[in-house]
Design a protein around this motif. Structure first.
Motif, mmCIF file in Angstrom:
data_model
loop_
_atom_site.group_PDB
_atom_site.id
_atom_site.type_symbol
_atom_site.label_atom_id
_atom_site.label_comp_id
_atom_site.label_asym_id
_atom_site.label_seq_id
_atom_site.Cartn_x
_atom_site.Cartn_y
_atom_site.Cartn_z
ATOM 1 N N LEU A 1 0.861 -1.178 0.000
ATOM 2 C CA LEU A 1 0.000 0.000 0.000
ATOM 3 C C LEU A 1 0.893 1.221 0.000
ATOM 4 O O LEU A 1 1.727 1.390 0.875
ATOM 5 C CB LEU A 1 -0.880 0.023 1.255
ATOM 6 C CG LEU A 1 -1.720 -1.221 1.505
ATOM 7 C CD1 LEU A 1 -2.357 -1.136 2.885
ATOM 8 C CD2 LEU A 1 -2.789 -1.351 0.445
ATOM 9 N N ASP A 2 0.716 2.062 -1.011
ATOM 10 C CA ASP A 2 1.555 3.253 -1.079
ATOM 11 C C ASP A 2 0.654 4.464 -0.946
ATOM 12 O O ASP A 2 -0.086 4.795 -1.867
ATOM 13 C CB ASP A 2 2.306 3.257 -2.417
ATOM 14 C CG ASP A 2 3.350 4.347 -2.449
ATOM 15 O OD1 ASP A 2 3.434 5.116 -1.473
ATOM 16 O OD2 ASP A 2 4.081 4.430 -3.440
ATOM 17 N N GLU A 3 0.683 5.110 0.207
ATOM 18 C CA GLU A 3 -0.040 6.363 0.426
ATOM 19 C C GLU A 3 -1.500 6.226 0.030
ATOM 20 O O GLU A 3 -2.044 7.088 -0.646
ATOM 21 C CB GLU A 3 0.555 7.469 -0.446
ATOM 22 C CG GLU A 3 2.030 7.604 -0.301
ATOM 23 C CD GLU A 3 2.385 8.744 0.624
ATOM 24 O OE1 GLU A 3 1.475 9.499 0.988
ATOM 25 O OE2 GLU A 3 3.556 8.849 0.989
ATOM 26 N N ALA A 4 -2.116 5.133 0.407
ATOM 27 C CA ALA A 4 -3.442 4.848 -0.121
ATOM 28 C C ALA A 4 -4.467 5.884 0.299
ATOM 29 O O ALA A 4 -5.517 5.987 -0.316
ATOM 30 C CB ALA A 4 -3.887 3.465 0.308
ATOM 31 N N THR A 5 -4.205 6.641 1.322
ATOM 32 C CA THR A 5 -5.243 7.570 1.775
ATOM 33 C C THR A 5 -4.843 9.030 1.641
ATOM 34 O O THR A 5 -5.415 9.890 2.282
ATOM 35 C CB THR A 5 -5.599 7.319 3.253
ATOM 36 O OG1 THR A 5 -4.414 7.493 4.017
ATOM 37 C CG2 THR A 5 -6.174 5.956 3.439
ATOM 38 N N ALA B 1 -11.788 -0.417 4.268
ATOM 39 C CA ALA B 1 -11.527 -1.348 3.174
ATOM 40 C C ALA B 1 -10.147 -1.958 3.325
ATOM 41 O O ALA B 1 -9.964 -3.172 3.173
ATOM 42 C CB ALA B 1 -11.643 -0.627 1.836
ATOM 43 N N ILE B 2 -9.187 -1.106 3.660
ATOM 44 C CA ILE B 2 -7.821 -1.594 3.764
ATOM 45 C C ILE B 2 -7.676 -2.572 4.918
ATOM 46 O O ILE B 2 -7.040 -3.622 4.782
ATOM 47 C CB ILE B 2 -6.839 -0.415 3.921
ATOM 48 C CG1 ILE B 2 -6.701 0.277 2.568
ATOM 49 C CG2 ILE B 2 -5.482 -0.880 4.410
ATOM 50 C CD1 ILE B 2 -5.826 1.472 2.578
ATOM 51 N N SER B 3 -8.300 -2.246 6.037
ATOM 52 C CA SER B 3 -8.114 -3.141 7.182
ATOM 53 C C SER B 3 -8.691 -4.525 6.882
ATOM 54 O O SER B 3 -8.180 -5.529 7.346
ATOM 55 C CB SER B 3 -8.712 -2.530 8.453
ATOM 56 O OG SER B 3 -10.065 -2.271 8.246
ATOM 57 N N ARG B 4 -9.736 -4.557 6.031
ATOM 58 C CA ARG B 4 -10.236 -5.874 5.631
ATOM 59 C C ARG B 4 -9.256 -6.543 4.680
ATOM 60 O O ARG B 4 -9.056 -7.749 4.704
ATOM 61 C CB ARG B 4 -11.584 -5.737 4.914
ATOM 62 C CG ARG B 4 -12.705 -5.351 5.859
ATOM 63 C CD ARG B 4 -14.009 -5.218 5.082
ATOM 64 N NE ARG B 4 -14.824 -4.181 5.684
ATOM 65 C CZ ARG B 4 -15.496 -3.283 5.001
ATOM 66 N NH1 ARG B 4 -15.451 -3.278 3.675
ATOM 67 N NH2 ARG B 4 -16.215 -2.380 5.622
ATOM 68 N N LEU B 5 -8.658 -5.714 3.820
ATOM 69 C CA LEU B 5 -7.751 -6.255 2.802
ATOM 70 C C LEU B 5 -6.499 -6.864 3.420
ATOM 71 O O LEU B 5 -6.032 -7.915 3.002
ATOM 72 C CB LEU B 5 -7.377 -5.131 1.819
ATOM 73 C CG LEU B 5 -6.356 -5.427 0.731
ATOM 74 C CD1 LEU B 5 -6.843 -6.550 -0.163
ATOM 75 C CD2 LEU B 5 -6.128 -4.176 -0.124
ATOM 76 N N VAL B 6 -5.961 -6.192 4.448
ATOM 77 C CA VAL B 6 -4.660 -6.630 4.963
ATOM 78 C C VAL B 6 -4.774 -7.884 5.811
ATOM 79 O O VAL B 6 -3.773 -8.541 6.074
ATOM 80 C CB VAL B 6 -3.962 -5.525 5.798
ATOM 81 C CG1 VAL B 6 -3.732 -4.299 4.963
ATOM 82 C CG2 VAL B 6 -4.743 -5.209 7.044
ATOM 83 N N LYS B 7 -5.962 -8.229 6.219
ATOM 84 C CA LYS B 7 -6.123 -9.346 7.147
ATOM 85 C C LYS B 7 -5.471 -10.604 6.590
ATOM 86 O O LYS B 7 -5.777 -11.057 5.492
ATOM 87 C CB LYS B 7 -7.620 -9.575 7.413
ATOM 88 C CG LYS B 7 -7.906 -9.873 8.871
ATOM 89 C CD LYS B 7 -9.393 -9.841 9.155
ATOM 90 C CE LYS B 7 -9.850 -8.450 9.640
ATOM 91 N NZ LYS B 7 -11.293 -8.311 9.604
ATOM 92 N N GLY B 8 -4.542 -11.160 7.345
ATOM 93 C CA GLY B 8 -3.924 -12.415 6.934
ATOM 94 C C GLY B 8 -2.891 -12.296 5.849
ATOM 95 O O GLY B 8 -2.402 -13.292 5.345
ATOM 96 N N ARG B 9 -2.584 -11.076 5.421
ATOM 97 C CA ARG B 9 -1.567 -10.940 4.378
ATOM 98 C C ARG B 9 -0.373 -10.187 4.938
ATOM 99 O O ARG B 9 -0.515 -9.333 5.812
ATOM 100 C CB ARG B 9 -2.099 -10.146 3.194
ATOM 101 C CG ARG B 9 -3.369 -10.694 2.616
ATOM 102 C CD ARG B 9 -3.845 -9.791 1.496
ATOM 103 N NE ARG B 9 -5.290 -9.780 1.400
ATOM 104 C CZ ARG B 9 -5.999 -10.646 0.680
ATOM 105 N NH1 ARG B 9 -5.386 -11.570 -0.021
ATOM 106 N NH2 ARG B 9 -7.305 -10.587 0.655
#
Lengths: 730, 183
Positions: A643-647, A661-669
């Motif tokens: 993630l580069d400066e996504a916000t 959205a991101i916190s869901r995306l990063v889960k487990g990765r």
């Protein structure tokens, strides 16, 4: 060591001990060009002149460390001694890498550390025969190589269409031969019918013969033309495909150094020039050649003395042509450069049109354009001018031959040594013969144009990818996501490292926040994981596999990115989301969008998921584009997420949506995130603080705050900044 | 109103900073600097009473001004100050700084163009320069020739070596002929 020269015998004879390493420099200590030898032994660093005199030596016991100080276009090798720094030697930029290695060697010797081994990259790559620099990945010397190679290589594109080419060639031979019939018939007409005034059936038959040849000729020309067009379009398609494929294959660093507008022209106009040469050019040239030979044979059989006379001016024409050949090639290149400059100005200012308008610089841009435009006009006039001048001169020389035939042939006719018909036939044939000879210059045009186009096209195809794919890629399957940096050093320009000796061990599923000032190396860090560039030193491993041993395709399968500039391709939103997984079902796409908090706004668009986005389509807001990009990453389902400066640059409501959205995306990765707003990295398991390319701190937000180090300062600075912002907005 | 604001800002600043604005370009006074060379050949300086045993120079405008606006830095790349014009320095300093600039900005000046040949896809220049003869190899002309203006041309080698043609109008006719074909 095959790229280094051998030590001259005069020096070698005087050496007391076996050298550990040696290298020749191309500068004297006063900065003049010249050759000196550095010879490193276990006890000293010695500099020898080429003629075998010892210039200076420094005992290793005095040296504490060594380093290179890079200048511009050259550099200096400096040894730090107990009495202060000492300059060992100077070198030009060509030798930067080898003396970088020497510095490390001396340093390691002085400090008693393990000696570094030289990699092939450290040696200047020169052709062993002619000392010309070689390109990075090939050992073929471009100077020693065959000149006709470009031509041959170009022709190799015609191979798949061999059958059609042969058909065209046969047609060509036939048409050439048929073309030769009319003058002969004319001769018969004059000699057998007109001169004796014999009104038999011969006149009718000869005219019928003339008519028949024209009809057959026309038909064959049409068929030949059609075959030519067919082959040409196919060839052109192949060329364009190959150029585009090469562009896609090239590493990012290739594009960093060039303007993208440059390639648009190349792909189209250069392949067009090559096609023109191969279809029209080659067929035309061989056809004309055939014709010249056939006509010469007929003429000689009609009257060889007269023919010799008529051919007197031809050597002159050929000499002129060969003189013009190289000149025209350069002029064409020159003109191409002018066009190129003009195009890049247009590309530049149109891409930056908002900036141009905002600063009111329209007139400055216009005058910049005008200046380049004038250059182009000048070089146009020069190239076309020479062209226009050359033609009349050629016809003048060619005309001289005709005059000779009129005079001597006419005399022969008067003396009854020759029939009028033969004279007329000779004149007609000579016209047909000199026609193509005049056009030898046009052939130059085609050939030189095509060869320089081919040169440029092959240059792209031959540029090695800086990040080559491994030959035997390790099969990694689905990775867990452990990432390890081991002493990674990298600089976009060698010897200006942006990352210096980075070591970091990241466990699968961990979220790492990268923090630091701009220019600290955060984006480079991320580029290294994606393997957009290869590290100069050190290795990066994923699940213990060096990423260089993983095929790039496999690697990128495992990595998902949401970049600062969210680029959406021309296409629908659904296509953009499914970019990395074209076989995703509609349900997959919607699910991904839902997780990315994008589903709701997409549905409300009049065209829903079928909304066209990208350059020509619907304009999404920055926050919307980012959420589409997040959905794209979610559907990709990577093990490692970047993630580069996504916000950056969105309002707070949108930021919250994106954050969710991101916190869901990063889960487990395994996640690497860059954000300027430090608050957005709160969820990170560990924060890595970078400064000037080095890791200065690692820890959780709380730990780092307590340590009151670099991170603490960054946070404080940001607090101040947000206070100022608060005042501004109030 | 504006004046008032300025005043306030100044008052907030500590006394030390007030007299030396960190964002002001610090021009060095020619009388307060002297450059020399150590026995090891390293460029040194005494600047405003402080001795530096290693100094790195940067041309701020390498193309436009070769002897003016020289950034003087320590090896940690911190700027000590800027020399506005080296012709104002004392003689020894001037010779040393000139020499150091010439060494650091390795940019031989082309005195003669022997030949420019295109072999395969490379352009090979055989040059005579003020520092001796050399050869420059380019991949193409449009990326490796720069024209900063005033008849100057910068030639860059595939390996980063650079040469400068100060004024192509001043070259001898043979050189000019060679150059004309490629410009």
């Amino acid at each position: 060591m095959e790229f280094t020269e051998k030590i001259p015998i005069t020096i070698e004879a005087q050496l007391k001990e076996q050298p550990l390493f040696y290298a020749a420099t191309d500068l004297m200590n006063d900065g003049q060009f010249g050759k000196q030898w550095l010879i490193l032994t276990r006890t000293e660093v010695a500099i020898w002149a080429e003629d075998g005199n010892l210039t200076s030596s420094l005992p290793l016991s005095d040296i504490t460390d060594a380093r290179v100080a890079g200048g511009v276009g050259g550099g200096t090798l400096i040894a730090d001694t107990k009495r202060g720094p000492v300059i060992v030697l100077r070198y030009t930029a060509a030798l930067t890498s080898i003396f970088g290695h020497v510095a490390k060697l001396i340093g390691a010797l002085a400090k008693g550390e393990e000696l570094p081994t030289a990699s092939e990259k450290d040696f200047p790559r020169l052709c062993p025969k002619c000392r010309t620099p070689l390109s990075h990945d090939s050992l073929a010397c471009p100077v020693c190589k065959n000149n006709g190679k470009v031509l041959l290589r170009m022709l190799s594109y015609a191979k798949p269409y061999r059958k059609q080419m042969i058909a065209a060639a046969i047609m060509l031979i036939l048409t050439t031969l048929i073309e030769l019939i009319p003058p002969y018939l004319t001769k018969r007409l004059v000699d057998d019918v007109l001169t004796p005034k014999d009104m038999g059936s011969a006149l009718l038959w000869i005219v019928v013969g003339l008519a028949a040849t024209s009809v057959v000729l026309t038909g064959m020309q049409i068929v030949r033309g059609l075959i030519g067009v067919w082959i040409g379009s196919k060839l052109m398609g192949d060329l364009r495909r190959d150029v585009y494929q090469s562009l896609m294959r090239l590493s990012l660093s290739f594009f960093d150094r060039r303007q993208s507008s440059q390639f648009i022209g190349r792909v189209n106009s250069d392949s067009e020039a090559m096609r023109q040469f191969m279809t029209d050019g080659v067929i035309w040239v061989s056809g004309e050649f055939l014709r010249v030979v056939a006509i010469a044979i007929i003429m000689f059989s009609l009257d060889w003395k007269l023919t010799l006379l008529a051919l007197l001016p031809t050597p002159l024409m050929i000499i002129m042509s060969s003189l013009l050949w190289p000149k025209m090639g350069r002029l064409w290149y020159q003109q191409w450069r002018s066009v190129f400059r003009l195009n890049s100005i247009v590309g530049d200012s149109l891409q930056g049109i908002r900036v141009v308008k905002a600063f009111g610089q329209e007139s400055a841009e216009t005058s910049r354009y005008s200046a380049s435009n004038r250059d182009l006009i000048k070089s146009d006039i020069r190239v076309q001018g020479i062209w226009q001048g050359v033609f009349p001169i050629f016809s003048l020389i060619a005309g001289a031959g005709t005059l000779l035939i009129w005079f001597y042939g006419g005399r022969n006719v008067l003396n009854d040594g020759m029939s009028i018909g033969t004279l007329i036939a000779m004149i007609t044939y000579l016209g047909m013969l000199l026609g193509p000879l005049q056009w030898v210059s046009q052939m130059l045009n085609w050939a030189s144009h095509a060869i320089s186009a081919a040169d440029r096209v092959f240059e792209i195809m031959d540029t090695p990818a800086d990040v080559p794919d491994t030959v035997n890629p390790a099969n990694i399957g689905r990775v867990k996501g452990d990432v390890e940096f081991k002493q990674v050093t990298y600089g976009y320009e060698k010897h200006h490292p942006v990352l210096k000796g980075i070591s970091l061990n990241v466990k699968a599923g961990e979220m790492i926040g990268l923090v630091g000032h701009s220019g600290a190396g955060k984006s480079t860090f991320i580029n290294m994981i994606c393997r957009f560039y290869d590290s100069d030193e050190g290795t990066i491993t994923i699940d213990g596999n060096d990423i260089r041993t993983i095929s790039q395709n496999d690697l990128r399968q495992q990595i998902g990115v949401v970049l600062q500039e969210t680029f959406l391709f021309d296409g629908t939103i659904a296509e953009n989301i499914a970019y990395s997984k074209p076989d995703a079902t509609e349900l997959d796409v919607m699910r991904a969008a839902k997780i990315a908090n994008a589903h709701d706004f997409i549905v409300q668009l009049p065209d829903g998921y079928d909304t066209r986005v990208g350059e020509r389509g619907h304009k999404l807001s920055g926050g919307e584009r980012q959420r589409v990009a997040i959905a794209r990453a979610i559907i990709h389902d990577p093990r490692i997420l970047i993630l580069d400066e996504a916000t950056a640059s969105v309002d707070t409501v949108t930021e919250r949506l994106i954050q969710e959205a991101i916190s869901r995306l990063v889960k487990g990765r395994t996640t690497f995130a860059i954000a300027h707003r430090l608050s957005t990295l709160r969820n990170a398991d560990r924060l890595v603080v970078l400064d000037h390319g080095k890791i200065v701190e690692v820890g959780t937000h709380e730990e780092l705050l307590q340590a009151e180090g670099a991170y603490f300062k960054l946070v404080e600075a940001q607090k101040e900044l947000s206070q100022i912002k608060g005042v501004e907005s109030a | 109103m504006n004046e008032l604001e300025v005043k306030e800002v100044q008052e907030e600043q500590p006394a030390e900073l007030a007299e030396k604005d960190p964002f002001e370009i610090h021009l060095l006074e020619p009388e307060r600097i002297s450059f020399s060379r150590s026995s090891g050949g390293v460029f040194q300086a005494v600047i405003e009473g402080k001795a530096y045993d290693e100094i790195v120079l940067f041309r701020v405008f390498p193309f436009r001004y070769t002897t003016q606006f020289i950034s003087v830095r320590n090896p940690k790349n911190e700027e000590i100050g800027i020399v506005r014009d080296i012709s104002l320095l004392d003689r020894e300093s001037r010779t040393e700084i000139e020499k150091e600039l010439q060494l650091r900005y390795f940019l031989p000046i082309v005195t003669r163009i022997e030949s420019v040949k295109q072999k395969a896809d490379l352009w090979i220049w055989e040059l005579g320069t003020n520092l001796g003869d050399t050869r420059i190899v380019m991949r193409n002309l449009h990326e490796f020739m720069q024209f900063p203006g005033n008849n100057r041309v910068i030639l860059t080698d595939m390996n980063g070596k650079r040469c400068e043609i100060r004024d192509y109008e001043q070259l001898d006719s043979h050189s000019k002929r060679q150059l004309r074909d490629v410009m």
